[in-house]
Design a protein around this motif. Structure first.
Motif, PDB file in Angstrom:
ATOM      1  N   GLY A   1      35.642  -7.472  22.250  1.00  0.00           N
ATOM      2  CA  GLY A   1      35.102  -6.422  21.397  1.00  0.00           C
ATOM      3  C   GLY A   1      35.970  -5.184  21.367  1.00  0.00           C
ATOM      4  N   ILE A   2      36.548  -4.819  22.543  1.00  0.00           N
ATOM      5  CA  ILE A   2      37.361  -3.599  22.632  1.00  0.00           C
ATOM      6  C   ILE A   2      38.801  -3.846  22.178  1.00  0.00           C
TER       7      ILE A   2
ATOM      8  N   ILE B   1      33.285  -8.320  26.401  1.00  0.00           N
ATOM      9  CA  ILE B   1      33.612  -6.896  26.292  1.00  0.00           C
ATOM     10  C   ILE B   1      35.079  -6.712  25.912  1.00  0.00           C
TER      11      ILE B   1
ATOM     12  N   ILE C   1      29.964  -6.089  22.767  1.00  0.00           N
ATOM     13  CA  ILE C   1      29.921  -5.189  23.924  1.00  0.00           C
ATOM     14  C   ILE C   1      28.508  -5.118  24.519  1.00  0.00           C
TER      15      ILE C   1
ATOM     16  N   PRO D   1      32.481  -5.490  17.787  1.00  0.00           N
ATOM     17  CA  PRO D   1      32.213  -4.741  19.030  1.00  0.00           C
ATOM     18  C   PRO D   1      30.764  -4.276  19.148  1.00  0.00           C
TER      19      PRO D   1
END
Length: 440
Positions: A86-87, A83, A97, A93
Protein backbone atom coordinates in the motif's frame (compact mmCIF):
# COMPACT_ATOMS: atom_id res chain seq x y z
CA UNK A 1 12.19 -1.92 6.11
CA UNK A 2 15.44 -3.79 6.90
CA UNK A 3 15.36 -2.49 10.49
CA UNK A 4 11.77 -3.64 10.90
CA UNK A 5 12.63 -7.13 9.62
CA UNK A 6 15.69 -7.25 11.95
CA UNK A 7 13.59 -6.34 15.01
CA UNK A 8 10.90 -8.81 13.98
CA UNK A 9 13.51 -11.54 13.54
CA UNK A 10 14.94 -10.96 17.03
CA UNK A 11 11.45 -11.12 18.57
CA UNK A 12 10.71 -14.29 16.64
CA UNK A 13 13.96 -15.82 17.88
CA UNK A 14 12.89 -15.16 21.48
CA UNK A 15 9.78 -17.21 20.89
CA UNK A 16 11.65 -20.29 19.81
CA UNK A 17 14.48 -20.19 22.38
CA UNK A 18 12.10 -19.89 25.32
CA UNK A 19 12.58 -23.54 26.38
CA UNK A 20 16.31 -22.86 26.78
CA UNK A 21 15.48 -19.98 29.09
CA UNK A 22 13.50 -22.29 31.32
CA UNK A 23 10.10 -20.88 30.42
CA UNK A 24 7.21 -23.05 29.38
CA UNK A 25 4.02 -21.96 27.65
CA UNK A 26 2.20 -25.04 28.87
CA UNK A 27 1.35 -23.43 32.16
CA UNK A 28 -2.12 -21.99 32.38
CA UNK A 29 -1.91 -18.28 33.24
CA UNK A 30 -5.27 -18.52 34.95
CA UNK A 31 -3.67 -20.81 37.53
CA UNK A 32 -1.00 -18.19 38.24
CA UNK A 33 -2.39 -16.91 41.56
CA UNK A 34 -1.60 -19.46 44.20
CA UNK A 35 -1.37 -19.32 47.97
CA UNK A 36 2.09 -19.38 49.52
CA UNK A 37 2.31 -21.58 52.59
CA UNK A 38 5.01 -21.34 55.21
CA UNK A 39 8.03 -23.49 54.45
CA UNK A 40 9.83 -24.08 57.73
CA UNK A 41 12.79 -25.75 56.05
CA UNK A 42 13.41 -22.96 53.55
CA UNK A 43 15.01 -19.69 54.63
CA UNK A 44 13.24 -16.44 53.95
CA UNK A 45 15.70 -15.22 51.29
CA UNK A 46 15.34 -18.39 49.22
CA UNK A 47 11.53 -18.16 49.44
CA UNK A 48 11.50 -14.58 48.16
CA UNK A 49 13.79 -15.55 45.26
CA UNK A 50 11.57 -18.53 44.35
CA UNK A 51 8.44 -16.38 44.38
CA UNK A 52 10.14 -13.75 42.22
CA UNK A 53 11.12 -16.35 39.62
CA UNK A 54 7.63 -17.80 39.72
CA UNK A 55 6.15 -14.32 39.20
CA UNK A 56 8.41 -13.66 36.21
CA UNK A 57 7.47 -17.02 34.72
CA UNK A 58 3.77 -16.25 35.16
CA UNK A 59 4.24 -12.85 33.53
CA UNK A 60 6.02 -14.49 30.60
CA UNK A 61 3.18 -16.97 30.15
CA UNK A 62 0.83 -14.04 29.59
CA UNK A 63 3.00 -12.48 26.87
CA UNK A 64 2.78 -13.03 23.14
CA UNK A 65 6.23 -14.65 23.12
CA UNK A 66 4.93 -17.59 25.16
CA UNK A 67 1.82 -18.14 23.04
CA UNK A 68 3.08 -17.44 19.51
CA UNK A 69 3.06 -20.09 16.82
CA UNK A 70 4.42 -20.23 13.30
CA UNK A 71 0.93 -19.42 12.08
CA UNK A 72 0.96 -16.12 13.96
CA UNK A 73 4.36 -15.25 12.51
CA UNK A 74 3.25 -16.02 8.96
CA UNK A 75 0.09 -13.95 9.26
CA UNK A 76 1.95 -10.99 10.80
CA UNK A 77 4.39 -11.11 7.88
CA UNK A 78 1.42 -11.10 5.48
CA UNK A 79 0.07 -8.01 7.26
CA UNK A 80 3.44 -6.28 6.88
CA UNK A 81 3.46 -7.16 3.15
CA UNK A 82 -0.01 -5.60 2.74
CA UNK A 83 1.19 -2.40 4.39
CA UNK A 84 4.34 -2.40 2.24
CA UNK A 85 2.35 -2.81 -0.99
CA UNK A 86 0.00 0.00 0.00
CA UNK A 87 2.81 2.43 0.87
CA UNK A 88 5.55 1.50 -1.61
CA UNK A 89 3.48 0.77 -4.74
CA UNK A 90 0.30 2.73 -3.92
CA UNK A 91 -1.83 -0.42 -4.40
CA UNK A 92 -5.21 0.55 -2.87
CA UNK A 93 -3.53 2.06 0.24
CA UNK A 94 -6.91 3.07 1.72
CA UNK A 95 -7.74 -0.64 1.87
CA UNK A 96 -4.45 -2.51 2.22
CA UNK A 97 -3.02 -0.41 5.05
CA UNK A 98 -6.07 -0.81 7.37
CA UNK A 99 -6.33 -4.49 6.43
CA UNK A 100 -2.59 -5.01 7.01
CA UNK A 101 -2.78 -3.43 10.47
CA UNK A 102 -5.88 -5.52 11.17
CA UNK A 103 -4.05 -8.72 10.22
CA UNK A 104 -1.27 -7.83 12.67
CA UNK A 105 -3.76 -6.96 15.43
CA UNK A 106 -5.67 -10.20 14.88
CA UNK A 107 -2.52 -12.32 15.15
CA UNK A 108 -0.89 -10.91 18.27
CA UNK A 109 -0.88 -14.01 20.51
CA UNK A 110 -3.03 -13.62 23.60
CA UNK A 111 -4.46 -15.70 26.41
CA UNK A 112 -8.02 -16.74 25.62
CA UNK A 113 -10.80 -15.76 27.98
CA UNK A 114 -9.83 -12.14 28.62
CA UNK A 115 -12.18 -10.65 25.99
CA UNK A 116 -9.31 -9.73 23.69
CA UNK A 117 -9.78 -11.56 20.38
CA UNK A 118 -12.21 -10.60 17.64
CA UNK A 119 -14.12 -13.88 18.06
CA UNK A 120 -14.47 -13.53 21.85
CA UNK A 121 -17.92 -12.35 22.91
CA UNK A 122 -17.78 -9.02 24.68
CA UNK A 123 -14.45 -7.86 23.28
CA UNK A 124 -14.16 -4.44 21.62
CA UNK A 125 -13.05 -6.02 18.35
CA UNK A 126 -16.03 -8.37 18.46
CA UNK A 127 -18.41 -5.42 18.73
CA UNK A 128 -16.74 -3.70 15.78
CA UNK A 129 -16.83 -6.97 13.83
CA UNK A 130 -20.63 -6.98 14.21
CA UNK A 131 -20.83 -4.63 11.22
CA UNK A 132 -19.08 -7.24 9.07
CA UNK A 133 -20.96 -10.30 10.33
CA UNK A 134 -24.37 -8.64 9.93
CA UNK A 135 -23.52 -6.94 6.62
CA UNK A 136 -23.88 -3.39 7.99
CA UNK A 137 -20.69 -1.87 6.56
CA UNK A 138 -21.08 -2.79 2.83
CA UNK A 139 -24.31 -0.79 2.23
CA UNK A 140 -22.69 2.24 3.89
CA UNK A 141 -19.70 1.84 1.56
CA UNK A 142 -22.12 1.71 -1.38
CA UNK A 143 -23.76 4.92 -0.16
CA UNK A 144 -20.40 6.67 -0.34
CA UNK A 145 -19.59 5.14 -3.73
CA UNK A 146 -22.90 6.37 -5.10
CA UNK A 147 -22.20 9.89 -3.84
CA UNK A 148 -18.82 9.84 -5.61
CA UNK A 149 -19.88 8.24 -8.91
CA UNK A 150 -20.71 10.07 -12.11
CA UNK A 151 -22.89 7.87 -14.32
CA UNK A 152 -22.68 10.27 -17.28
CA UNK A 153 -20.55 7.99 -19.44
CA UNK A 154 -22.96 5.10 -18.89
CA UNK A 155 -26.03 7.25 -19.61
CA UNK A 156 -24.37 8.59 -22.78
CA UNK A 157 -23.54 5.13 -24.13
CA UNK A 158 -25.88 2.54 -22.52
CA UNK A 159 -24.66 -0.36 -24.67
CA UNK A 160 -21.41 -0.35 -22.68
CA UNK A 161 -23.44 -1.70 -19.76
CA UNK A 162 -23.24 -5.06 -21.54
CA UNK A 163 -19.50 -5.16 -20.85
CA UNK A 164 -20.11 -4.88 -17.12
CA UNK A 165 -22.60 -7.73 -17.40
CA UNK A 166 -20.19 -9.86 -19.44
CA UNK A 167 -17.48 -9.54 -16.80
CA UNK A 168 -19.79 -11.22 -14.27
CA UNK A 169 -18.99 -14.52 -15.96
CA UNK A 170 -16.17 -14.66 -13.45
CA UNK A 171 -18.71 -14.87 -10.63
CA UNK A 172 -20.59 -17.85 -11.99
CA UNK A 173 -17.42 -19.57 -13.24
CA UNK A 174 -15.94 -19.38 -9.74
CA UNK A 175 -19.21 -20.61 -8.25
CA UNK A 176 -18.99 -23.78 -10.37
CA UNK A 177 -15.30 -24.19 -9.51
CA UNK A 178 -16.03 -23.95 -5.78
CA UNK A 179 -18.72 -26.60 -6.09
CA UNK A 180 -16.25 -28.86 -7.90
CA UNK A 181 -13.75 -28.46 -5.04
CA UNK A 182 -16.33 -29.66 -2.51
CA UNK A 183 -17.75 -26.47 -1.02
CA UNK A 184 -21.46 -26.46 -0.21
CA UNK A 185 -23.88 -24.41 -2.33
CA UNK A 186 -24.00 -21.37 0.02
CA UNK A 187 -20.24 -21.42 0.51
CA UNK A 188 -19.66 -21.67 -3.26
CA UNK A 189 -22.01 -18.75 -3.84
CA UNK A 190 -20.13 -16.56 -1.38
CA UNK A 191 -16.78 -17.55 -2.92
CA UNK A 192 -18.06 -16.92 -6.43
CA UNK A 193 -18.69 -13.23 -5.85
CA UNK A 194 -14.91 -12.70 -5.63
CA UNK A 195 -15.05 -12.80 -9.43
CA UNK A 196 -16.86 -9.47 -9.36
CA UNK A 197 -13.76 -7.84 -7.82
CA UNK A 198 -15.97 -5.95 -5.37
CA UNK A 199 -14.90 -6.15 -1.73
CA UNK A 200 -18.05 -4.74 -0.06
CA UNK A 201 -20.30 -7.00 -2.14
CA UNK A 202 -18.13 -10.02 -1.27
CA UNK A 203 -18.41 -9.21 2.44
CA UNK A 204 -22.16 -8.64 2.21
CA UNK A 205 -22.83 -11.95 0.48
CA UNK A 206 -20.45 -14.02 2.63
CA UNK A 207 -22.04 -12.54 5.78
CA UNK A 208 -25.36 -13.98 4.58
CA UNK A 209 -24.23 -17.31 3.12
CA UNK A 210 -20.87 -18.36 4.65
CA UNK A 211 -21.09 -16.94 8.15
CA UNK A 212 -20.49 -20.03 10.30
CA UNK A 213 -24.09 -19.81 11.57
CA UNK A 214 -26.50 -21.04 8.89
CA UNK A 215 -27.52 -24.70 8.96
CA UNK A 216 -27.44 -26.79 5.78
CA UNK A 217 -30.24 -29.26 4.92
CA UNK A 218 -28.06 -32.18 6.06
CA UNK A 219 -27.73 -30.62 9.52
CA UNK A 220 -24.14 -29.38 9.19
CA UNK A 221 -23.18 -25.74 9.74
CA UNK A 222 -21.73 -23.67 6.92
CA UNK A 223 -18.11 -22.61 7.34
CA UNK A 224 -17.20 -19.08 8.38
CA UNK A 225 -15.41 -17.86 5.24
CA UNK A 226 -15.94 -14.12 5.64
CA UNK A 227 -12.27 -13.40 6.39
CA UNK A 228 -10.67 -15.39 3.54
CA UNK A 229 -13.26 -14.19 1.01
CA UNK A 230 -12.87 -10.53 2.00
CA UNK A 231 -9.07 -10.66 2.01
CA UNK A 232 -9.04 -12.41 -1.37
CA UNK A 233 -11.46 -9.88 -2.91
CA UNK A 234 -9.56 -6.84 -1.66
CA UNK A 235 -6.18 -8.36 -2.54
CA UNK A 236 -7.14 -8.89 -6.16
CA UNK A 237 -8.75 -5.44 -6.32
CA UNK A 238 -5.42 -3.97 -5.23
CA UNK A 239 -3.52 -6.07 -7.78
CA UNK A 240 -5.57 -4.85 -10.77
CA UNK A 241 -2.53 -2.98 -12.21
CA UNK A 242 -0.54 -6.23 -12.07
CA UNK A 243 -3.10 -8.81 -13.22
CA UNK A 244 -5.01 -7.08 -16.01
CA UNK A 245 -2.38 -5.59 -18.40
CA UNK A 246 -0.87 -8.95 -19.48
CA UNK A 247 -4.36 -10.32 -20.23
CA UNK A 248 -5.19 -7.21 -22.26
CA UNK A 249 -2.02 -7.55 -24.35
CA UNK A 250 -2.69 -11.25 -24.86
CA UNK A 251 -6.27 -10.95 -26.11
CA UNK A 252 -6.28 -7.56 -27.88
CA UNK A 253 -3.94 -6.97 -30.81
CA UNK A 254 -2.09 -3.69 -31.38
CA UNK A 255 -4.47 -2.42 -34.05
CA UNK A 256 -7.54 -2.90 -31.87
CA UNK A 257 -5.78 -1.21 -28.96
CA UNK A 258 -5.43 1.91 -31.12
CA UNK A 259 -9.16 2.22 -31.87
CA UNK A 260 -10.34 5.71 -30.99
CA UNK A 261 -13.88 6.03 -29.74
CA UNK A 262 -15.95 9.07 -30.55
CA UNK A 263 -16.52 11.46 -27.65
CA UNK A 264 -19.61 10.65 -25.59
CA UNK A 265 -22.58 12.98 -25.96
CA UNK A 266 -23.29 15.60 -23.34
CA UNK A 267 -25.63 14.39 -20.61
CA UNK A 268 -28.12 16.82 -19.09
CA UNK A 269 -28.56 17.34 -15.38
CA UNK A 270 -32.15 16.15 -15.67
CA UNK A 271 -30.93 12.82 -17.07
CA UNK A 272 -28.49 12.50 -14.20
CA UNK A 273 -31.28 13.02 -11.66
CA UNK A 274 -33.69 10.63 -13.35
CA UNK A 275 -31.11 7.85 -13.80
CA UNK A 276 -30.68 6.78 -10.11
CA UNK A 277 -34.45 6.55 -9.62
CA UNK A 278 -35.05 4.54 -12.80
CA UNK A 279 -31.98 2.36 -12.20
CA UNK A 280 -33.05 1.69 -8.59
CA UNK A 281 -36.49 0.51 -9.69
CA UNK A 282 -35.20 -1.59 -12.58
CA UNK A 283 -32.32 -3.33 -10.80
CA UNK A 284 -34.12 -4.04 -7.53
CA UNK A 285 -37.17 -5.43 -9.33
CA UNK A 286 -34.77 -7.80 -11.12
CA UNK A 287 -32.87 -8.69 -7.95
CA UNK A 288 -34.76 -7.66 -4.77
CA UNK A 289 -32.21 -9.37 -2.51
CA UNK A 290 -29.61 -6.81 -3.60
CA UNK A 291 -31.76 -3.95 -2.28
CA UNK A 292 -29.45 -3.05 0.67
CA UNK A 293 -26.56 -2.50 -1.75
CA UNK A 294 -28.30 -1.05 -4.81
CA UNK A 295 -30.69 1.04 -2.73
CA UNK A 296 -27.83 2.79 -0.96
CA UNK A 297 -25.79 3.11 -4.18
CA UNK A 298 -28.48 4.98 -6.07
CA UNK A 299 -29.56 6.92 -2.98
CA UNK A 300 -26.02 8.25 -2.66
CA UNK A 301 -25.97 9.14 -6.36
CA UNK A 302 -29.27 11.02 -6.09
CA UNK A 303 -27.86 13.01 -3.16
CA UNK A 304 -25.03 14.04 -5.47
CA UNK A 305 -27.05 14.86 -8.56
CA UNK A 306 -30.16 16.45 -7.05
CA UNK A 307 -28.35 19.71 -6.36
CA UNK A 308 -30.28 20.14 -3.12
CA UNK A 309 -28.45 17.83 -0.73
CA UNK A 310 -24.82 18.69 -1.28
CA UNK A 311 -24.07 18.58 2.47
CA UNK A 312 -25.39 15.03 2.74
CA UNK A 313 -23.57 13.95 -0.41
CA UNK A 314 -20.33 15.47 0.85
CA UNK A 315 -20.68 13.65 4.19
CA UNK A 316 -21.42 10.34 2.44
CA UNK A 317 -18.45 10.52 0.05
CA UNK A 318 -15.92 11.80 2.60
CA UNK A 319 -16.40 11.43 6.35
CA UNK A 320 -18.84 8.52 6.36
CA UNK A 321 -17.08 6.33 3.80
CA UNK A 322 -13.70 7.07 5.41
CA UNK A 323 -14.91 5.98 8.86
CA UNK A 324 -16.57 2.83 7.53
CA UNK A 325 -13.50 1.96 5.41
CA UNK A 326 -11.28 2.16 8.51
CA UNK A 327 -13.61 -0.04 10.57
CA UNK A 328 -14.16 -2.49 7.73
CA UNK A 329 -10.47 -2.82 6.87
CA UNK A 330 -9.25 -3.29 10.43
CA UNK A 331 -11.96 -5.77 11.47
CA UNK A 332 -11.72 -7.83 8.28
CA UNK A 333 -7.95 -7.98 8.76
CA UNK A 334 -8.28 -8.88 12.44
CA UNK A 335 -10.65 -11.74 11.56
CA UNK A 336 -7.74 -13.59 9.93
CA UNK A 337 -6.52 -15.26 13.11
CA UNK A 338 -3.95 -17.88 12.19
CA UNK A 339 -5.88 -20.85 13.58
CA UNK A 340 -8.92 -19.87 11.51
CA UNK A 341 -7.31 -18.38 8.41
CA UNK A 342 -4.43 -20.72 7.60
CA UNK A 343 -6.46 -23.64 6.32
CA UNK A 344 -6.83 -25.64 3.14
CA UNK A 345 -10.12 -23.86 2.44
CA UNK A 346 -8.43 -20.44 2.55
CA UNK A 347 -5.78 -21.53 0.08
CA UNK A 348 -8.43 -22.86 -2.31
CA UNK A 349 -10.38 -19.61 -2.00
CA UNK A 350 -7.32 -17.57 -2.96
CA UNK A 351 -6.65 -19.83 -5.95
CA UNK A 352 -10.27 -19.59 -7.08
CA UNK A 353 -10.17 -15.83 -6.61
CA UNK A 354 -7.19 -15.45 -8.92
CA UNK A 355 -8.82 -17.64 -11.57
CA UNK A 356 -12.13 -15.78 -11.27
CA UNK A 357 -10.46 -12.41 -11.75
CA UNK A 358 -8.74 -13.64 -14.89
CA UNK A 359 -12.00 -15.10 -16.23
CA UNK A 360 -13.89 -11.85 -15.51
CA UNK A 361 -11.27 -9.77 -17.31
CA UNK A 362 -11.24 -12.14 -20.28
CA UNK A 363 -15.05 -12.15 -20.43
CA UNK A 364 -15.17 -8.37 -20.73
CA UNK A 365 -12.41 -8.21 -23.36
CA UNK A 366 -13.82 -10.97 -25.54
CA UNK A 367 -17.37 -9.62 -25.37
CA UNK A 368 -16.10 -6.20 -26.46
CA UNK A 369 -14.51 -7.82 -29.52
CA UNK A 370 -17.77 -9.66 -30.16
CA UNK A 371 -19.74 -6.40 -30.01
CA UNK A 372 -17.43 -4.88 -32.64
CA UNK A 373 -18.63 -7.49 -35.13
CA UNK A 374 -21.95 -5.63 -35.22
CA UNK A 375 -20.61 -2.06 -35.03
CA UNK A 376 -19.24 -0.01 -37.89
CA UNK A 377 -17.07 3.06 -38.38
CA UNK A 378 -16.62 5.36 -35.44
CA UNK A 379 -19.23 3.40 -33.47
CA UNK A 380 -16.69 0.65 -32.84
CA UNK A 381 -15.44 0.35 -29.29
CA UNK A 382 -11.88 -0.19 -28.13
CA UNK A 383 -11.87 -3.77 -26.76
CA UNK A 384 -9.59 -2.71 -23.92
CA UNK A 385 -12.50 -1.11 -22.10
CA UNK A 386 -14.02 -4.57 -21.66
CA UNK A 387 -11.43 -5.20 -18.95
CA UNK A 388 -12.97 -2.43 -16.85
CA UNK A 389 -16.20 -4.43 -16.59
CA UNK A 390 -14.96 -5.72 -13.24
CA UNK A 391 -16.15 -3.48 -10.45
CA UNK A 392 -12.78 -2.35 -9.09
CA UNK A 393 -13.72 1.34 -9.36
CA UNK A 394 -11.90 3.38 -10.58
CA UNK A 395 -8.62 1.46 -10.72
CA UNK A 396 -9.67 -0.84 -13.53
CA UNK A 397 -10.69 2.12 -15.73
CA UNK A 398 -7.37 3.80 -15.00
CA UNK A 399 -5.45 0.66 -15.97
CA UNK A 400 -7.38 0.48 -19.26
CA UNK A 401 -6.60 4.14 -19.95
CA UNK A 402 -2.90 3.66 -19.20
CA UNK A 403 -2.69 0.58 -21.42
CA UNK A 404 -4.33 2.44 -24.33
CA UNK A 405 -1.83 5.30 -24.00
CA UNK A 406 1.04 2.85 -24.46
CA UNK A 407 -0.27 2.02 -27.94
CA UNK A 408 -1.40 5.54 -28.83
CA UNK A 409 -0.29 8.47 -26.62
CA UNK A 410 -3.33 10.49 -27.75
CA UNK A 411 -6.00 7.83 -27.18
CA UNK A 412 -7.90 8.82 -24.04
CA UNK A 413 -10.20 6.03 -22.87
CA UNK A 414 -10.79 6.93 -19.23
CA UNK A 415 -14.30 8.35 -19.63
CA UNK A 416 -15.31 5.50 -21.93
CA UNK A 417 -13.88 2.89 -19.53
CA UNK A 418 -15.83 4.34 -16.62
CA UNK A 419 -19.12 3.22 -18.23
CA UNK A 420 -18.46 -0.54 -17.99
CA UNK A 421 -16.63 0.05 -14.70
CA UNK A 422 -19.65 1.51 -12.90
CA UNK A 423 -21.95 -0.98 -14.62
CA UNK A 424 -19.69 -3.68 -13.17
CA UNK A 425 -20.50 -2.37 -9.68
CA UNK A 426 -24.21 -2.64 -10.46
CA UNK A 427 -23.74 -6.03 -12.13
CA UNK A 428 -21.85 -7.56 -9.21
CA UNK A 429 -24.54 -6.38 -6.78
CA UNK A 430 -27.26 -7.89 -8.98
CA UNK A 431 -25.28 -11.14 -9.21
CA UNK A 432 -24.96 -11.19 -5.42
CA UNK A 433 -28.71 -10.68 -5.07
CA UNK A 434 -29.46 -13.52 -7.48
CA UNK A 435 -27.13 -15.89 -5.62
CA UNK A 436 -28.63 -14.83 -2.30
CA UNK A 437 -32.17 -15.45 -3.57
CA UNK A 438 -31.39 -19.01 -4.60
CA UNK A 439 -28.96 -20.06 -1.89
CA UNK A 440 -29.98 -18.31 1.34
Amino acid sequence: MKKILLIFGVLSLLIFIRPALGFSSDANPKDGITSVEAQPNVDQGEGVFTNAVHGIEQFYNYTGFANATWGHIIMILIGIVFIYLGIKFDYEPLLLIPIGIGVIIGNIPFVAGNQTGIYETGSVLNYLYFGVVKGVYPPLIFLGIGAMTDFSSLIANPKLMLLGAAAQIGVFGTFLGALYLGFSLPEAGAIGIIGGADGPTAIFLSSKLANGINILPDGTTVKNLIGPIAIAAYSYMALVPVIQPPIMRLLVNKEDRKIRMKPPRAVTQKEKMIFPVVALLLTTFISPSALPLLGMLFFGNLLKESGRTERLADTARTKLIDIVTILLGVTVGASTQADIFITKDSMMIFALGAISFVIATMGGLLFAKFMNLFLKGDNKINPLIGASGVSAVPDSARVVHAEALKSDPHNYLLMHAMAPNVSGVIGSAIAAGILLSFLA
